[in-house]
Design an enzyme around this catalytic site. Structure first.
Site, PDB file in Angstrom:
ATOM      1  N   CYS A   1       2.816  -3.612  17.051  1.00 23.31           N
ATOM      2  CA  CYS A   1       2.318  -2.418  17.725  1.00 23.31           C
ATOM      3  C   CYS A   1       0.804  -2.561  17.878  1.00 23.31           C
ATOM      4  CB  CYS A   1       2.685  -1.177  16.930  1.00 23.31           C
ATOM      5  SG  CYS A   1       4.462  -1.046  16.666  1.00 23.31           S
TER       6      CYS A   1
ATOM      7  N   CYS B   1      -1.905  -0.557  15.736  1.00 19.33           N
ATOM      8  CA  CYS B   1      -1.690  -0.497  14.286  1.00 19.33           C
ATOM      9  C   CYS B   1      -2.364  -1.675  13.585  1.00 19.33           C
ATOM     10  CB  CYS B   1      -0.194  -0.516  14.001  1.00 19.33           C
ATOM     11  SG  CYS B   1       0.188  -0.702  12.259  1.00 19.33           S
TER      12      CYS B   1
ATOM     13  N   CYS C   1      -2.176   6.989   9.119  1.00 21.50           N
ATOM     14  CA  CYS C   1      -1.162   6.218   9.845  1.00 21.50           C
ATOM     15  C   CYS C   1      -1.788   5.086  10.632  1.00 21.50           C
ATOM     16  CB  CYS C   1      -0.452   7.116  10.848  1.00 21.50           C
ATOM     17  SG  CYS C   1       0.646   8.240  10.073  1.00 21.50           S
TER      18      CYS C   1
ATOM     19  N   GLU D   1       0.821  -1.207   0.000  1.00 21.98           N
ATOM     20  CA  GLU D   1       0.000   0.000   0.000  1.00 21.98           C
ATOM     21  C   GLU D   1       0.854   1.255   0.000  1.00 21.98           C
ATOM     22  OE1 GLU D   1      -4.028  -0.265   2.080  1.00 21.98           O
ATOM     23  OE2 GLU D   1      -2.782  -1.765   3.052  1.00 21.98           O
TER      24      GLU D   1
ATOM     25  N   CYS E   1       3.716  -6.536   8.481  1.00 20.53           N
ATOM     26  CA  CYS E   1       4.784  -6.085   9.391  1.00 20.53           C
ATOM     27  C   CYS E   1       4.956  -7.100  10.511  1.00 20.53           C
ATOM     28  CB  CYS E   1       4.423  -4.726   9.976  1.00 20.53           C
ATOM     29  SG  CYS E   1       5.738  -4.064  11.039  1.00 20.53           S
TER      30      CYS E   1
ATOM     31  N   CYS F   1       3.715   8.397   0.958  1.00 22.67           N
ATOM     32  CA  CYS F   1       4.000   7.497   2.068  1.00 22.67           C
ATOM     33  C   CYS F   1       4.097   6.093   1.482  1.00 22.67           C
ATOM     34  CB  CYS F   1       2.850   7.629   3.060  1.00 22.67           C
ATOM     35  SG  CYS F   1       2.822   6.344   4.273  1.00 22.67           S
TER      36      CYS F   1
HETATM   37  S1  SF4 Z   1       3.235   0.887  13.643  1.00 26.66           S
HETATM   38 FE1  SF4 Z   1       2.497  -0.894  12.443  1.00 26.66          FE
HETATM   39  S2  SF4 Z   1       3.674  -0.884  10.550  1.00 26.66           S
HETATM   40 FE2  SF4 Z   1       4.745   0.462  12.009  1.00 26.66          FE
HETATM   41  S3  SF4 Z   1       6.246  -0.889  13.015  1.00 26.66           S
HETATM   42 FE3  SF4 Z   1       4.401  -0.940  14.299  1.00 26.66          FE
HETATM   43  S4  SF4 Z   1       3.242  -2.707  13.553  1.00 26.66           S
HETATM   44 FE4  SF4 Z   1       4.761  -2.220  11.985  1.00 26.66          FE
END
Ligand code: SF4
Length: 364
Positions: free
Chosen positions: A117, A120, A344, A93, A113, A106
């Site tokens: 987090c 996210c 984000c 993306e 990932c 971006c």
């Molecule tokens: S915010 Fe999301 S994309 Fe960024 S490092 Fe953490 S888990 Fe990965």
């Protein structure tokens, strides 16, 4: 996966070597580089300045593009989100954000990932694969061609931010190679000084980046002022806790150019990390390490099924004023493209199903 060599991921000198290995003169390599990056062409058939039989040979051995745009979404604020697929069918993306002075693209460094987090949505995908240099460069080409037309000049210049899907420092080599390719004045000519890389805190790579002379800017996602809370929100903190992270930042500070600051991103989660006490803790933490940094406060972008809500605007302002009263430069980031899941922390290969159709214009 189709193994044809992806020429968009080669520097100009590598392209020269490639064409010479096929018995072609060096200038053909330079022609291909300009066609890919200055003219932003995505197929050899469009490169009509190359002899037809050479184009046929290229089509047999290599490819000019690998990403396929599956969906494009246009936000009510002008932001565009592209959902693409790699050759091995993984989601990538990219978000194009028009701004008055410069546009920002971006881009993603990984499909999914591996970091977890908690705020996210991308984290829910897990790591699918780290992207290759050519796949990173191609995202920029796709976005610029869509916004301005194939090969058309960009009226405002372009900033790049590696804050799409993935942890860029876990894609360090392909990322650095992509930046080198994009910096070439004979191609896209987007220099590292126009690029910001945002990390969740991979400490050894912060130190490594500081040693690179032509390096991008650095941003660090903090999200919490204490180890206890950061362990919960960003599990990478258990590997590199705050003290270690900020000590690395202090080391990185030695590489800052005059007037340059690095940025801490602080996602604001209602009732979780946004109290007055936490604002004081954050200011004290940064002041204790005596860092020349600024803090971007980012109201959380809500995304089902994440269990968080954005901090109300008054509390964001209060948090900001406490930081400033303690000498920490703080800014509030305006969310962009929330309605199309482009903001984000929202990138997770979402399609239209649960979006507000009034706000969404699919333009594919
Ligand atoms: S915010 Fe999301 S994309 Fe960024 S490092 Fe953490 S888990 Fe990965």
């Amino acid at each position: 996966m189709n193994q044809a060599l992806h020429l968009t991921g080669l520097t100009e000198s590598e392209l020269v070597e490639f064409v010479e290995s096929l018995g072609e003169p060096a200038y053909r390599g330079r022609q291909i580089f300009a066609s890919l990056h200055a003219r932003r062409l995505r197929s050899f058939d469009e490169m009509t300045d190359l002899p037809k039989n050479f184009r046929e040979k290229l089509n047999e051995l290599a490819t000019a593009s690998t990403l396929k745009v599956e969906e494009r979404y246009l936000s009510s604020d002008g932001t565009r989100r592209y959902l693409m697929k790699t050759r091995d069918n993984l989601p990538v993306e990219t978000v194009f954000i028009p701004e008055e002075r410069r546009d920002t693209i971006c881009f993603s460094s990984q499909s999914g990932c591996p970091l977890q987090c908690d705020f996210c949505l991308t984290a829910r995908l897990g790591l699918l694969r780290t992207l290759m240099a050519g796949e990173i460069v191609e995202q920029i080409i796709v976005a610029l061609n869509d916004a301005y037309g194939v090969g058309e000049r960009t009226p405002r210049g372009t900033n790049l931010v590696a804050v799409g899907a993935g942890e860029p420092f876990l894609a360090f080599e392909p990322l650095m190679k992509a930046l080198k390719i994009m910096a070439d004045p004979k191609g896209l000519h987007i220099v590292p000084n126009r690029v910001t890389v945002s990390t969740a805190g991979v400490v050894p790579k912060i130190i490594e980046l500081a040693r690179i002379p032509e390096r991008p800017h650095l941003a660090i996602s903090l999200a919490a002022p204490t180890d206890e809370l950061r362990d919960q929100l960003m599990p990478i903190n258990k590997r590199w806790p705050l003290d270690e992270l900020l000590t690395a930042c202090k080391e990185f500070e030695k590489s800052l150019r005059p007037g340059e600051r690095f940025t801490f991103e602080y996602v604001m989660l209602d009732g979780v990390n946004d109290s007055e006490e936490q604002a004081r803790q954050l200011a004290n933490l940064l002041n204790r390490h005596d860092l020349r940094a600024k803090v971007n406060l980012i109201p959380h972008n809500p995304a089902e099924p994440l269990p968080y809500r954005p901090t109300p605007p008054e509390r964001v302002e209060r948090f900001k004023s406490i930081l400033e009263s303690k000498g920490v430069h703080a800014f509030v980031r305006r969310p962009r493209g929330r309605d199309i899941y482009a903001a984000c922390g929202q990138l997770a290969a979402r399609r239209t199903t649960n979006l507000n159709e009034q706000l969404l214009h699919k333009i594919a």
